[in-house]
Design a protein around this motif. Structure first.
Motif, PDB file in Angstrom:
ATOM      1  N   LEU A 177       6.507  11.823  -2.101  1.00 42.00           N
ATOM      2  CA  LEU A 177       5.661  10.792  -1.482  1.00 42.00           C
ATOM      3  C   LEU A 177       5.104  10.037  -2.863  1.00 42.00           C
ATOM      4  CD1 LEU A 177       4.352   9.397   0.515  1.00 42.00           C
ATOM      5  CD2 LEU A 177       2.221  10.242   0.599  1.00 42.00           C
ATOM      6  N   ILE A 178       5.745   8.250  -2.886  1.00 42.47           N
ATOM      7  CA  ILE A 178       5.419   7.733  -3.972  1.00 42.47           C
ATOM      8  C   ILE A 178       4.546   6.595  -3.552  1.00 42.47           C
ATOM      9  CG2 ILE A 178       6.047   5.837  -5.577  1.00 42.47           C
ATOM     10  CD1 ILE A 178       8.967   6.861  -5.338  1.00 42.47           C
ATOM     11  N   SER A 179       2.782   6.907  -3.511  1.00 45.82           N
ATOM     12  CA  SER A 179       1.896   5.840  -2.648  1.00 45.82           C
ATOM     13  C   SER A 179       0.866   5.164  -4.108  1.00 45.82           C
ATOM     14  CB  SER A 179       1.325   6.860  -1.915  1.00 45.82           C
ATOM     15  OG  SER A 179       0.116   6.612  -0.644  1.00 45.82           O
ATOM     16  N   ASP A 180       1.126   4.309  -3.985  1.00 46.47           N
ATOM     17  CA  ASP A 180      -0.264   3.626  -4.806  1.00 46.47           C
ATOM     18  C   ASP A 180      -0.646   2.230  -4.027  1.00 46.47           C
ATOM     19  OD1 ASP A 180      -2.133   3.147  -7.233  1.00 46.47           O
ATOM     20  OD2 ASP A 180      -0.511   4.485  -8.208  1.00 46.47           O
ATOM     21  N   PHE A 181      -1.625   1.568  -4.620  1.00 44.14           N
ATOM     22  CA  PHE A 181      -2.217   0.682  -3.909  1.00 44.14           C
ATOM     23  C   PHE A 181      -0.625  -0.782  -3.831  1.00 44.14           C
ATOM     24  CE2 PHE A 181      -6.574   2.019  -6.302  1.00 44.14           C
ATOM     25  CZ  PHE A 181      -6.929   2.456  -5.020  1.00 44.14           C
ATOM     26  N   PRO A 182      -0.673  -1.207  -2.579  1.00 45.57           N
ATOM     27  CA  PRO A 182      -0.058  -2.133  -2.893  1.00 45.57           C
ATOM     28  C   PRO A 182       0.626  -3.050  -3.407  1.00 45.57           C
ATOM     29  CG  PRO A 182      -1.156  -2.243  -0.078  1.00 45.57           C
ATOM     30  CD  PRO A 182      -2.059  -1.564  -1.558  1.00 45.57           C
ATOM     31  N   ASP A 183      -0.310  -3.872  -4.546  1.00 48.75           N
ATOM     32  CA  ASP A 183       0.130  -4.497  -5.816  1.00 48.75           C
ATOM     33  C   ASP A 183       1.069  -3.567  -6.145  1.00 48.75           C
ATOM     34  OD1 ASP A 183      -2.556  -3.642  -5.614  1.00 48.75           O
ATOM     35  OD2 ASP A 183      -2.994  -4.764  -7.526  1.00 48.75           O
TER      36      ASP A 183
END
Length: 319
Positions: free
Chosen positions: A5-11
């Motif tokens: 899973l590649i995940s972070d804040f949208p920006d």
């Protein structure tokens, strides 16, 4: 089959080409199933992580409560050098490997630090405002002190701190440093004196932070810190936003305890800028956690993080 899973804040996700990471994952791990999630809240993140073997992130809040609910997650590949948003003790307790990057942007961060110092010391934002108001007078911004006559205090004298010192000395600056974990001989070799924090309060014309910190640590730079400064230094933070009590920093700017601030990080990775007390000041420069950024550093960041993620999936002990 491994689920990444590649995940972070949208920006944060929008700031890089994720297909590079997806392609690299599938090339290095033919069993890879890769998903993406632009963070909204902890409940959704938990739902995603329950189906995930390896998480790739830089800034997401991975706390003890979240980690305690994850039975499948094997590891977290951090595409940053710091792990301040991850509860490392809880991760270890639950057998979850956490692997940040090593040295990938030292040159970029050191250059960014000097850029902030130079711009603030030479009062470039104030000059720009004057010229935009059609005022062509060098003295309109007030007195400027030659950089070579000033003392730079570096808090945290690791790779980046040492790279900053090298650049500062090229401008003729005297450099002192605070780092209780560093052998004195390492600093002496670079012509830098290791000192106590009290000496920083007395001697520093510029203070630059290059420390690691946990997100739940009390801020080092609080009202008591700023109240002890004797020389109205410039204050630079390209390290971690949690190191600084922002209300205390604003008060120090307002009172003149510091003469300016260059901030590449704030307490929030997604700050609300509309009402920020740092905006509209000639003596403050904000940049959006950009100190690490160059085309070269981004390429390394993406590919090395993927390598770390695949190593975790394969059970490598040293990644």
């Amino acid at each position: 089959m491994t689920t990444y899973l590649i995940s972070d804040f949208p920006d944060v996700l929008a700031s890089r080409e994720l297909q590079v990471e997806i392609d690299a994952l599938q090339q290095q791990d033919p069993t890879a199933i890769v998903t993406q999630y632009a963070y909204q809240n902890q409940a959704e993140l938990l739902e995603k992580l329950e189906q995930t073997d390896i998480l790739i992130t830089a800034f997401l809040p991975i706390d003890a409560e979240l980690l305690s609910q994850l039975t499948r997650l094997k590891g977290i590949a951090v595409n940053a050098t710091g792990t301040s948003t991850i509860d490392l003790k809880a991760a270890a307790k639950h057998g979850i490997t956490v692997q940040p990057l090593g040295d990938y942007s030292t040159e970029d961060v050191a250059n960014h630090t000097l850029g902030l110092i130079l711009a603030l010391n030479q009062k470039l934002p104030a000059h720009t405002r004057q010229i935009n108001a059609h005022i062509w007078q060098y003295e309109a911004v007030g007195a400027i002190t030659r950089l070579g006559s000033q003392t730079l205090a570096i808090l945290g004298f690791g790779r980046i701190g040492q790279a900053v010192a090298k650049r500062a000395k090229a401008f003729g600056m005297t450099v002192i440093a605070v780092d209780p974990y560093l052998p004195e001989a390492v600093a002496q070799k670079q012509g830098v004196s290791l000192v106590s924090l009290s000496e920083v309060f007395d001697k520093a014309d510029i203070i630059s932070l290059h420390l690691f910190a946990a997100a739940d640590s009390p801020p080092l730079c609080d009202a008591a810190f700023f109240s002890q400064l004797k020389r109205q230094p410039l204050f630079i933070n390209v390290a971690r936003g949690c190191l600084v009590d922002e209300a205390a920093l604003v008060a120090a700017l307002d009172s003149g305890k510091i003469r300016g601030a260059g901030l590449d990080v704030l307490q929030s990775e997604s700050p609300e800028l509309r009402n920020s007390p740092f905006l509209g000041r000639d003596n403050v420069i904000l940049t959006p956690h950009a100190g690490f950024y160059s085309q070269e550093s981004m390429a390394y960041l993406q590919l090395k993080t993927v390598e770390n993620a695949v190593d975790i999936a394969k059970g490598a002990k040293h990644v």
